[in-house]
Design a protein around this motif. Structure first.
Motif, PDB file in Angstrom:
ATOM      1  N   LEU A 161      57.844 -34.597  29.351  1.00 33.64           N
ATOM      2  CA  LEU A 161      58.256 -35.850  28.718  1.00 33.64           C
ATOM      3  C   LEU A 161      58.596 -35.692  27.244  1.00 33.64           C
ATOM      4  O   LEU A 161      58.907 -36.678  26.570  1.00 33.64           O
ATOM      5  CB  LEU A 161      57.145 -36.909  28.872  1.00 33.64           C
ATOM      6  CG  LEU A 161      56.618 -37.131  30.292  1.00 33.64           C
ATOM      7  CD1 LEU A 161      55.621 -38.273  30.304  1.00 33.64           C
ATOM      8  CD2 LEU A 161      57.750 -37.393  31.265  1.00 33.64           C
ATOM      9  N   ARG A 169      58.744 -42.384  27.705  1.00 34.49           N
ATOM     10  CA  ARG A 169      57.545 -41.576  27.972  1.00 34.49           C
ATOM     11  C   ARG A 169      56.491 -42.403  28.677  1.00 34.49           C
ATOM     12  O   ARG A 169      55.845 -41.933  29.620  1.00 34.49           O
ATOM     13  CB  ARG A 169      56.988 -40.996  26.668  1.00 34.49           C
ATOM     14  CG  ARG A 169      57.740 -39.782  26.163  1.00 34.49           C
ATOM     15  CD  ARG A 169      56.892 -38.947  25.226  1.00 34.49           C
ATOM     16  NE  ARG A 169      56.451 -39.695  24.067  1.00 34.49           N
ATOM     17  CZ  ARG A 169      57.130 -39.786  22.935  1.00 34.49           C
ATOM     18  NH1 ARG A 169      58.310 -39.210  22.823  1.00 34.49           N
ATOM     19  NH2 ARG A 169      56.646 -40.465  21.917  1.00 34.49           N
ATOM     20  N   ARG A 173      55.252 -41.613  32.404  1.00 31.18           N
ATOM     21  CA  ARG A 173      53.825 -41.362  32.667  1.00 31.18           C
ATOM     22  C   ARG A 173      53.380 -42.147  33.889  1.00 31.18           C
ATOM     23  O   ARG A 173      52.663 -41.628  34.757  1.00 31.18           O
ATOM     24  CB  ARG A 173      52.971 -41.770  31.461  1.00 31.18           C
ATOM     25  CG  ARG A 173      52.936 -40.799  30.331  1.00 31.18           C
ATOM     26  CD  ARG A 173      51.657 -40.915  29.519  1.00 31.18           C
ATOM     27  NE  ARG A 173      51.333 -42.275  29.113  1.00 31.18           N
ATOM     28  CZ  ARG A 173      51.633 -42.789  27.933  1.00 31.18           C
ATOM     29  NH1 ARG A 173      52.309 -42.073  27.049  1.00 31.18           N
ATOM     30  NH2 ARG A 173      51.268 -44.011  27.621  1.00 31.18           N
ATOM     31  N   THR A 174      53.803 -43.400  33.949  1.00 34.49           N
ATOM     32  CA  THR A 174      53.454 -44.238  35.099  1.00 34.49           C
ATOM     33  C   THR A 174      54.059 -43.674  36.382  1.00 34.49           C
ATOM     34  O   THR A 174      53.406 -43.643  37.427  1.00 34.49           O
ATOM     35  CB  THR A 174      53.965 -45.676  34.867  1.00 34.49           C
ATOM     36  OG1 THR A 174      53.453 -46.167  33.640  1.00 34.49           O
ATOM     37  CG2 THR A 174      53.529 -46.592  35.995  1.00 34.49           C
ATOM     38  N   TYR A 189      49.420 -29.833  34.555  1.00 31.52           N
ATOM     39  CA  TYR A 189      50.329 -30.486  33.619  1.00 31.52           C
ATOM     40  C   TYR A 189      49.987 -30.031  32.210  1.00 31.52           C
ATOM     41  O   TYR A 189      48.823 -30.085  31.783  1.00 31.52           O
ATOM     42  CB  TYR A 189      50.155 -31.993  33.758  1.00 31.52           C
ATOM     43  CG  TYR A 189      51.112 -32.872  32.999  1.00 31.52           C
ATOM     44  CD1 TYR A 189      52.141 -33.530  33.660  1.00 31.52           C
ATOM     45  CD2 TYR A 189      50.969 -33.087  31.630  1.00 31.52           C
ATOM     46  CE1 TYR A 189      53.014 -34.373  32.973  1.00 31.52           C
ATOM     47  CE2 TYR A 189      51.833 -33.914  30.946  1.00 31.52           C
ATOM     48  CZ  TYR A 189      52.853 -34.562  31.619  1.00 31.52           C
ATOM     49  OH  TYR A 189      53.718 -35.388  30.942  1.00 31.52           O
ATOM     50  N   THR A 191      50.624 -30.427  28.083  1.00 28.45           N
ATOM     51  CA  THR A 191      51.130 -31.307  27.043  1.00 28.45           C
ATOM     52  C   THR A 191      50.356 -31.067  25.757  1.00 28.45           C
ATOM     53  O   THR A 191      49.216 -30.580  25.781  1.00 28.45           O
ATOM     54  CB  THR A 191      51.010 -32.788  27.450  1.00 28.45           C
ATOM     55  OG1 THR A 191      51.552 -33.614  26.416  1.00 28.45           O
ATOM     56  CG2 THR A 191      49.560 -33.181  27.676  1.00 28.45           C
ATOM     57  N   GLU A 196      48.933 -38.634  26.749  1.00 23.25           N
ATOM     58  CA  GLU A 196      49.362 -38.255  28.094  1.00 23.25           C
ATOM     59  C   GLU A 196      48.191 -37.673  28.880  1.00 23.25           C
ATOM     60  O   GLU A 196      47.993 -37.987  30.059  1.00 23.25           O
ATOM     61  CB  GLU A 196      50.485 -37.218  28.028  1.00 23.25           C
ATOM     62  CG  GLU A 196      51.845 -37.782  27.690  1.00 23.25           C
ATOM     63  CD  GLU A 196      52.927 -36.714  27.673  1.00 23.25           C
ATOM     64  OE1 GLU A 196      52.792 -35.709  28.397  1.00 23.25           O
ATOM     65  OE2 GLU A 196      53.908 -36.877  26.935  1.00 23.25           O
ATOM     66  N   THR A 199      45.683 -40.441  29.983  1.00 23.38           N
ATOM     67  CA  THR A 199      46.158 -41.420  30.952  1.00 23.38           C
ATOM     68  C   THR A 199      46.494 -40.821  32.309  1.00 23.38           C
ATOM     69  O   THR A 199      46.506 -41.540  33.317  1.00 23.38           O
ATOM     70  CB  THR A 199      47.398 -42.156  30.416  1.00 23.38           C
ATOM     71  OG1 THR A 199      48.383 -41.188  30.027  1.00 23.38           O
ATOM     72  CG2 THR A 199      47.048 -43.003  29.213  1.00 23.38           C
ATOM     73  N   LEU A 200      46.754 -39.519  32.374  1.00 22.83           N
ATOM     74  CA  LEU A 200      47.196 -38.906  33.627  1.00 22.83           C
ATOM     75  C   LEU A 200      46.107 -38.127  34.360  1.00 22.83           C
ATOM     76  O   LEU A 200      46.103 -38.066  35.584  1.00 22.83           O
ATOM     77  CB  LEU A 200      48.370 -37.955  33.352  1.00 22.83           C
ATOM     78  CG  LEU A 200      49.725 -38.586  33.046  1.00 22.83           C
ATOM     79  CD1 LEU A 200      50.714 -37.509  32.604  1.00 22.83           C
ATOM     80  CD2 LEU A 200      50.264 -39.326  34.257  1.00 22.83           C
TER      81      LEU A 200
END
Length: 363
Positions: A161, A169, A173-174, A189, A191, A196, A199-200
């Protein structure tokens, strides 16, 4: 899907050690985020899982198979990169189908897989377009669709992202979170954005200087950081960290610094009672500070407001206390006077103490 396991993995580039003895198990169907500052080794670790970097030492397993010497195309992984890496002369359908055609999968199966992925990602009306006619978010969805159609054991995301604007972004993310729950995939993932990560992730792996600093759920890392680095990296704004001296007198333990006078609770006093260490780092989140008028309150006795950031539902206040800058979050729309002096009360139930030398958390 499959479990991914790294055992004492190390990566050197000449005399430079990029990844140091990383051991980590990513469970089947788990979403794990590797997070840390630039140069911490997170992308190198991901690329070693993918087979794009040779490991110097250690072992990597995908499922029950040792993949140290297995080519990337044979590892049953799919990778989504920061750059979309789409073929500009091909349509969306052709980009998503390209890898399947290389595997000589029958055209009927290719059609089914591409249409299924397009339905999941909302790309049904875009299959005949070329990448040049798509927005950044649409291109990233195509890149994810190209990975989905392969039906791999493991999805690998390398800062997918970073090239998008702030609004996109949040939207993507959603999309990624929804996609993970829908596909029940094993995902790794990478980052540098801790928002990010928070939340993920099912679990977050915080890395720094090639080493794993802490592994845990987002709230475990937020509420119980193992060391000063994790405390400062996880959370936005980051945790306030103030160097202080421990003073024990009349059965009470007090943390003191220029502008700070904090008498600790009995529980914290008991932890420090037998310690010979006199230098500590006090950690407190912005929401655990409050403005007070009571001169007898324990906390920061004199703080000057330098900057405030009203964000609607909340306001961030940046105050100067001696040589330290303190960030306070207030759930209020009230505007305060720049340059005004305040006293700050600290919530003793939500403080952290870190060894001044090692950075490790007390308790």
């Amino acid at each position: 899907m499959a479990e991914v396991r790294l055992a004492q993995v190390k990566k050197r580039y000449g005399d430079v050690v990029a990844v140091r003895d990383v051991s980590l198990t990513i469970q089947d169907k788990e979403f794990v985020v590797l997070v840390g500052p630039s140069g911490c080794g997170k992308s190198t670790t991901l690329r070693m899982i993918a087979g794009l970097e040779e490991i110097t030492e250690g072992e990597i397993f995908i499922g029950d198979r040792l993949v140290n010497d297995v080519a990337p195309k044979d590892r049953d992984i799919a990778m989504v990169f920061q750059s979309y890496a789409l073929y500009p002369h091909m349509t969306v359908f052709e980009n998503m189908a390209f890898g399947l055609r290389l595997q000589r999968i029958p055209q009927a199966q290719i059609n089914d897989r591409v249409n299924e992925a397009a339905n999941i990602l909302g790309l049904q009306d875009l299959l005949k377009r070329r990448p040049g006619a798509l927005s950044g978010g649409q291109r990233q969805r195509v890149a994810m669709g190209r990975a989905i159609v392969r039906r791999p054991a493991v999805f690998l995301f390398d800062e997918p992202l970073s090239n998008l604007d702030a609004k996109l972004r949040v939207q993507m993310r959603t999309e990624i979170a929804r996609l993970h729950h829908q596909l029940e995939s094993t995902s790794v993932y990478v980052t540098h954005d801790q928002v990010e990560a928070m939340t993920l992730a099912d679990r977050i792996v915080v890395m720094n200087e090639g080493r794993i600093q802490q592994v845990g759920s987002p709230m475990e890392l937020y509420n119980e950081p193992a060391n000063q680095f994790v405390a400062s990296f996880i959370g936005s704004p980051s945790m306030n960290l103030i160097p202080c001296d421990v003073v024990q007198k009349d059965g009470k333990v007090t943390l003191q610094n220029e502008g700070l006078n904090l008498t600790l609770s009995e529980a914290w006093s008991a932890k420090l009672k037998d310690s010979k260490q006199t230098k500590w780092m006090l950690g407190v989140r912005p929401q655990h500070l409050s403005l007070v008028e009571d001169s007898n309150s324990t906390g920061f006795t004199h703080a000057v407001l330098e900057v405030q950031e009203p964000l609607g539902a909340e306001t961030f206040m940046y105050l100067r206390c001696g040589s330290e800058q303190i960030v306070l979050r207030e759930e209020s729309e009230e505007v305060h006077e720049i340059g005004a002096s305040y006293q700050l009360k600290i919530d003793l139930d939500h403080i952290h103490l870190f060894d001044h030398e090692t950075g490790l958390a007390l308790g």
